[in-house]
Design a protein around this motif. Structure first.
Motif, PDB file in Angstrom:
ATOM      1  N   ALA A  42      91.973   3.629  -3.438  1.00 37.42           N
ATOM      2  CA  ALA A  42      92.759   2.239  -3.426  1.00 37.42           C
ATOM      3  C   ALA A  42      93.924   2.245  -4.218  1.00 37.42           C
ATOM      4  N   ALA A  43      94.872   1.936  -4.009  1.00 41.13           N
ATOM      5  CA  ALA A  43      96.507   1.841  -4.514  1.00 41.13           C
ATOM      6  C   ALA A  43      96.668   0.572  -4.750  1.00 41.13           C
ATOM      7  N   HIS A  44      96.952   0.103  -6.148  1.00 41.39           N
ATOM      8  CA  HIS A  44      97.193  -0.870  -7.240  1.00 41.39           C
ATOM      9  C   HIS A  44      99.004  -1.236  -7.715  1.00 41.39           C
ATOM     10  N   VAL A  45      99.168  -2.326  -6.498  1.00 40.15           N
ATOM     11  CA  VAL A  45     100.867  -2.137  -6.292  1.00 40.15           C
ATOM     12  C   VAL A  45     101.371  -3.509  -7.113  1.00 40.15           C
ATOM     13  N   VAL A  46     101.634  -3.347  -8.330  1.00 38.75           N
ATOM     14  CA  VAL A  46     102.398  -4.764  -8.778  1.00 38.75           C
ATOM     15  C   VAL A  46     104.210  -4.625  -9.371  1.00 38.75           C
ATOM     16  N   ASP A  47     104.958  -5.999  -8.786  1.00 42.29           N
ATOM     17  CA  ASP A  47     106.246  -5.351  -8.636  1.00 42.29           C
ATOM     18  C   ASP A  47     106.899  -4.109  -8.032  1.00 42.29           C
ATOM     19  N   GLY A  48     106.327  -3.881  -6.370  1.00 39.89           N
ATOM     20  CA  GLY A  48     106.992  -2.209  -6.221  1.00 39.89           C
ATOM     21  C   GLY A  48     106.422  -1.372  -6.886  1.00 39.89           C
ATOM     22  N   GLN A  49     105.555  -1.334  -8.388  1.00 41.38           N
ATOM     23  CA  GLN A  49     105.174  -0.255  -8.650  1.00 41.38           C
ATOM     24  C   GLN A  49     103.355  -0.087  -8.526  1.00 41.38           C
ATOM     25  N   VAL A  50     103.211   1.116  -8.534  1.00 41.30           N
ATOM     26  CA  VAL A  50     101.722   1.838  -8.360  1.00 41.30           C
ATOM     27  C   VAL A  50     100.847   1.605 -10.519  1.00 41.30           C
ATOM     28  N   PHE A  51     100.182   1.411 -10.202  1.00 34.75           N
ATOM     29  CA  PHE A  51      99.126   1.873 -11.608  1.00 34.75           C
ATOM     30  C   PHE A  51      98.600   2.825 -11.293  1.00 34.75           C
ATOM     31  N   THR A  52      98.780   3.982 -12.237  1.00 39.63           N
ATOM     32  CA  THR A  52      97.882   5.302 -12.454  1.00 39.63           C
ATOM     33  C   THR A  52      96.731   5.922 -12.920  1.00 39.63           C
ATOM     34  N   GLY A  53      96.326   4.491 -14.083  1.00 34.90           N
ATOM     35  CA  GLY A  53      95.595   4.772 -15.105  1.00 34.90           C
ATOM     36  C   GLY A  53      96.112   5.648 -16.176  1.00 34.90           C
ATOM     37  N   ALA A  54      95.054   5.663 -16.942  1.00 38.30           N
ATOM     38  CA  ALA A  54      95.138   6.846 -17.310  1.00 38.30           C
ATOM     39  C   ALA A  54      95.772   8.272 -18.076  1.00 38.30           C
ATOM     40  N   HIS A  55      94.893   8.554 -16.734  1.00 32.12           N
ATOM     41  CA  HIS A  55      94.388  10.007 -16.592  1.00 32.12           C
ATOM     42  C   HIS A  55      94.721  10.055 -14.984  1.00 32.12           C
ATOM     43  N   GLY A  56      95.678   9.171 -14.797  1.00 26.17           N
ATOM     44  CA  GLY A  56      95.912   9.590 -13.068  1.00 26.17           C
ATOM     45  C   GLY A  56      94.875   9.519 -12.034  1.00 26.17           C
ATOM     46  N   ALA A  57      93.913   8.877 -12.645  1.00 21.04           N
ATOM     47  CA  ALA A  57      92.618   8.997 -11.242  1.00 21.04           C
ATOM     48  C   ALA A  57      92.639   7.229 -10.869  1.00 21.04           C
ATOM     49  N   ALA A  58      93.076   6.351 -11.847  1.00 20.91           N
ATOM     50  CA  ALA A  58      92.803   4.715 -10.923  1.00 20.91           C
ATOM     51  C   ALA A  58      93.249   5.031  -9.348  1.00 20.91           C
ATOM     52  N   GLY A  59      92.423   4.072  -9.090  1.00 21.32           N
ATOM     53  CA  GLY A  59      92.113   3.355  -8.111  1.00 21.32           C
ATOM     54  C   GLY A  59      90.521   4.134  -7.196  1.00 21.32           C
ATOM     55  N   GLU A  60      90.264   4.422  -7.658  1.00 20.08           N
ATOM     56  CA  GLU A  60      88.831   5.405  -6.826  1.00 20.08           C
ATOM     57  C   GLU A  60      87.838   4.771  -7.061  1.00 20.08           C
ATOM     58  N   LEU A  61      88.561   3.120  -5.889  1.00 19.06           N
ATOM     59  CA  LEU A  61      87.527   3.099  -5.218  1.00 19.06           C
ATOM     60  C   LEU A  61      86.040   3.187  -4.130  1.00 19.06           C
TER      61      LEU A  61
END
Length: 308
Positions: A145-164
């Motif tokens: 998953a990619a969480h996009v807010v106001d056109g920017q992707v949130f990557t998480g502290a270690h670049g591993a966000a979104g592993e739904l």
């Protein structure tokens, strides 16, 4: 004056999609090349650098001016430092790709994660356009998953966000490549749907065919399809609780089923909602071109920062 473009590459385990993209998001030139990861990671890096340089040369020959370069890759990516930390598909380990491609072309460079870049493109240019909070979920061999807010992707502290895909939705269920059992990816990915149908029907079929068989009344296919949608609804409900998006965009191979996926998935998700607000549910609009458009967007963002 030459038209400005960015050089964009979407590097996958099988192929590399390449493009020259202008500031309006139009692809002015496109190519596809094999990745051939069996040659080793150093050879893949050389291919990326050579393709980037070739695209810049092509731009010059056709009256275009390359102003920046964006590369997206699978695996763990440290976008802040521009390092491809690890990739099982390509074999990268701590490769400073942003520095390498920027030095080769002599322009601002950006490195991103393929799923997040595709999600960025869907949010800004595709099915999520016009929404501030977008959750893009590609469902293919895996689920992310990619969480996009106001056109920017949130990557998480270690670049591993979104592993739904690695949320456990069926404890004790099928083994997952991450080492756990019953992960969403192991139950509801396109690969999992095909695998479960083959086990039960003793007949090979891709997820799209399983969906068609289910629609035609095949009981085995219908059971497999229902189980996948049920698990997806559970996993996406967790996504809604965590991210509270306005729009939910589903893509990847499973989304090729179209309404056969989205209609029952929407009903299953709606039935689970309590305090959650129901998001608008869309099928991804950009297809397999989302990644390379995302690479172009992060390149344009890098150029804008350089010029600010």
């Amino acid at each position: 004056m030459a038209d400005d473009v960015v050089v964009a590459l979407d590097v996958g385990g099988t192929g590399i999609k390449c493009a020259l993209v202008d500031s309006a998001g139009r692809v002015r030139h496109g190519e596809r090349h094999p990745t051939a990861p069996q040659r080793g990671p150093d050879a893949v890096v050389t291919t990326i650098l050579d393709l980037s340089a070739d695209l810049a040369d092509t731009a010059g020959r056709t009256g275009l001016r390359p102003r920046a370069v964006g590369v997206v890759v699978p695996g763990i990516v440290d976008e802040a430092s521009g390092v491809a930390v690890w990739s099982a598909n390509v074999g990268f380990r701590d490769v400073p790709l942003r520095e390498l491609v920027g030095k080769r072309l002599g322009v601002p460079a950006a490195l991103g994660h393929d799923v997040r870049a595709g999600g960025l493109a869907e949010a800004r240019l595709g099915a999520g356009r016009g929404y501030r909070h977008v959750l893009v979920v590609p469902i293919g061999t895996g689920i992310a998953a990619a969480h996009v807010v106001d056109g920017q992707v949130f990557t998480g502290a270690h670049g591993a966000a979104g592993e739904l895909g690695h949320i456990v939705v069926r404890p004790g269920g099928p083994p997952c490549g991450c080492g756990l059992r019953g992960c969403l990816e192991a139950v509801a990915s396109a690969a999992a749907v095909a695998r479960r149908y083959a086990e039960r029907a003793e007949d090979a079929a891709g997820a799209d065919r399983v969906a068609a068989l289910a629609a035609s009344g095949d009981p085995v296919a219908a059971a497999v399809w229902h189980e996948a949608i049920d698990a997806l609804a559970d996993g996406l409900l967790t996504g809604l609780a965590l991210f509270d998006p306005e729009a939910l965009v589903v893509g990847g191979g499973l989304a090729e089923a179209g309404d056969a996926l989205l209609d029952p998935l929407g009903r299953a998700l709606r039935a689970r909602l309590t305090f959650h607000r129901e998001p608008a549910l869309f099928r991804a609009a950009l297809g397999d071109g989302a990644g390379v458009l995302g690479a172009a967007l992060i390149a344009q963002d890098a150029l804008n920062r350089e010029c600010a």
